[in-house]
Scaffold this active site. Sequence first.
Site, mmCIF file in Angstrom:
data_model
loop_
_atom_site.group_PDB
_atom_site.id
_atom_site.type_symbol
_atom_site.label_atom_id
_atom_site.label_comp_id
_atom_site.label_asym_id
_atom_site.label_seq_id
_atom_site.Cartn_x
_atom_site.Cartn_y
_atom_site.Cartn_z
ATOM 1 N N VAL A 335 -54.117 -7.970 -33.064
ATOM 2 C CA VAL A 335 -53.703 -6.822 -32.761
ATOM 3 C C VAL A 335 -55.078 -5.712 -32.684
ATOM 4 O O VAL A 335 -55.927 -5.992 -33.573
ATOM 5 C CB VAL A 335 -52.647 -6.259 -33.554
ATOM 6 C CG1 VAL A 335 -52.484 -4.895 -33.146
ATOM 7 C CG2 VAL A 335 -51.586 -7.288 -33.357
ATOM 8 N N HIS A 336 -55.066 -4.958 -31.614
ATOM 9 C CA HIS A 336 -56.325 -4.114 -31.837
ATOM 10 C C HIS A 336 -56.094 -3.060 -32.651
ATOM 11 O O HIS A 336 -55.491 -1.788 -32.456
ATOM 12 C CB HIS A 336 -56.475 -3.546 -30.114
ATOM 13 C CG HIS A 336 -57.795 -2.538 -30.258
ATOM 14 N ND1 HIS A 336 -59.064 -2.876 -29.879
ATOM 15 C CD2 HIS A 336 -57.821 -1.330 -30.258
ATOM 16 C CE1 HIS A 336 -59.648 -2.072 -29.560
ATOM 17 N NE2 HIS A 336 -59.125 -1.053 -29.998
ATOM 18 N N HIS A 337 -56.538 -3.307 -34.131
ATOM 19 C CA HIS A 337 -56.271 -2.442 -35.312
ATOM 20 C C HIS A 337 -57.053 -2.692 -35.896
ATOM 21 O O HIS A 337 -57.328 -3.842 -36.634
ATOM 22 C CB HIS A 337 -54.655 -2.793 -35.411
ATOM 23 C CG HIS A 337 -54.372 -2.049 -36.541
ATOM 24 N ND1 HIS A 337 -54.527 -1.906 -37.964
ATOM 25 C CD2 HIS A 337 -53.341 -0.920 -36.532
ATOM 26 C CE1 HIS A 337 -53.787 -1.047 -38.759
ATOM 27 N NE2 HIS A 337 -52.879 -0.398 -37.855
#
Length: 439
Positions: A335-337
């Site tokens: 996840v882009h987090h």
Amino acid sequence: MAFTVTMLSWSLLEYGGDVAAAGELAHALESIKWGTDYFIKAHTKPDELWAEVGDGDTDHYCWQRPEDMTTSRQAYKVDRERPGSDVAGETAAALAAASMAFRETNPHYAHLLLHHAQQLFEFADKYRGKYDSSIAEVKSYYASVSGYHDELLWAALWLHRATGRAGYLDYVVDNAHEFGGTGWAITEFSWDVKYAGVQILATRLLLRGEHEERHRATLEGYRAKAEHYVCACMGRNAAAEDNVERSPGGMLYVRQWNNMQYVTSAAYLLSVYSGYLTEAGAGKGAAVTCAGGEASADAGEVFAHARAQVDYVLGSNPRGISYLVGYGAKFPARVHHRAASIVPYKDRKEFIGCAQGFDDWFGRKSANPNVVVGAIVGGPDRHDRFRDDRVNYMQTEACTYNTAPMVGMFAMLNRLARQEGPSPAARRPESSRSTAAAE
């Protein structure tokens, strides 16, 4: 952020009993209060709201854990000289909706929320303007494309529902044409574009008879546009361009970047609308009229479309992947987090710098060391294709407003799946299997 809180609160108003039955009511209220406490602090004067902290440009130059952040925490406000009717209006809606969610468990707090909601609405209405004209820093990231008229109508409807005061409904009726409430035929519902939600809330008042006779014609106008949205999501409008595109696997597709926000919000609106139709009963035109009156759909059909979208999110899709992180056998692992992608602070306390995060963590091919349970990512493209890569932010970035419409839906579908009984799996519809453990 305010839209997230509005949708969480609306979820509890519609499906609070199911959330409570699932043992999650306290958690849901805690999540809402986390947001509303902040809004109260940000509302420093009747006509002043702090709308953003930090600069999107400088924040994007860094890939750091929250504990290590070194970027500017400059705060930006809207006020009489620099108005922001859209952000103030949505915050008023959030506080009004939340006031109803807290009415039974914390009446004092509910009263405080409503007080702030009313002040913010008055500010938004009296000093009109787009917040991205007053705060240049938001333009590149959260531009107000639809303007502020939809938020003013949205806030007025939530204040009417919270207070029962006729003046708020008069506002929605009197400004229906000028503000586009009965004019815009919309095929999306999001943090920016509220018209479909406005139209469905207005239709609820019509179906429940909660209006004066002089309001009827205008509310019928709102209903026509609400049904345009519902029919668009079902693919039932006469003109193909008036319908929402669908992927081969059946997912509603609006646009490339974070399409899942439109899927979850559509599923929610269709679900609550089907409930309003059922509540109204057959005697009050309790069906959706599509294609210029040539086709109609009953509440059950509308709900089936809503449920199918939820099932797609949870794994009933061509890739067999759950786009709800932490749910199912297969879900996005990269996840882009920022916080999720870097080793937790408790395990490694040495400072990770702005560029160091990019060098050491962002480009890693391995799964994130932390799982953002409950996040719904941007999701697949129009052909159901999904690339689980941290760099692929359009598909792997998670947003709170993706998940917010689903909290009540998951609880309600969990109840339905249990009611449908433990029949053999081969005879149970796929939707039942995929939603049975959604909580």
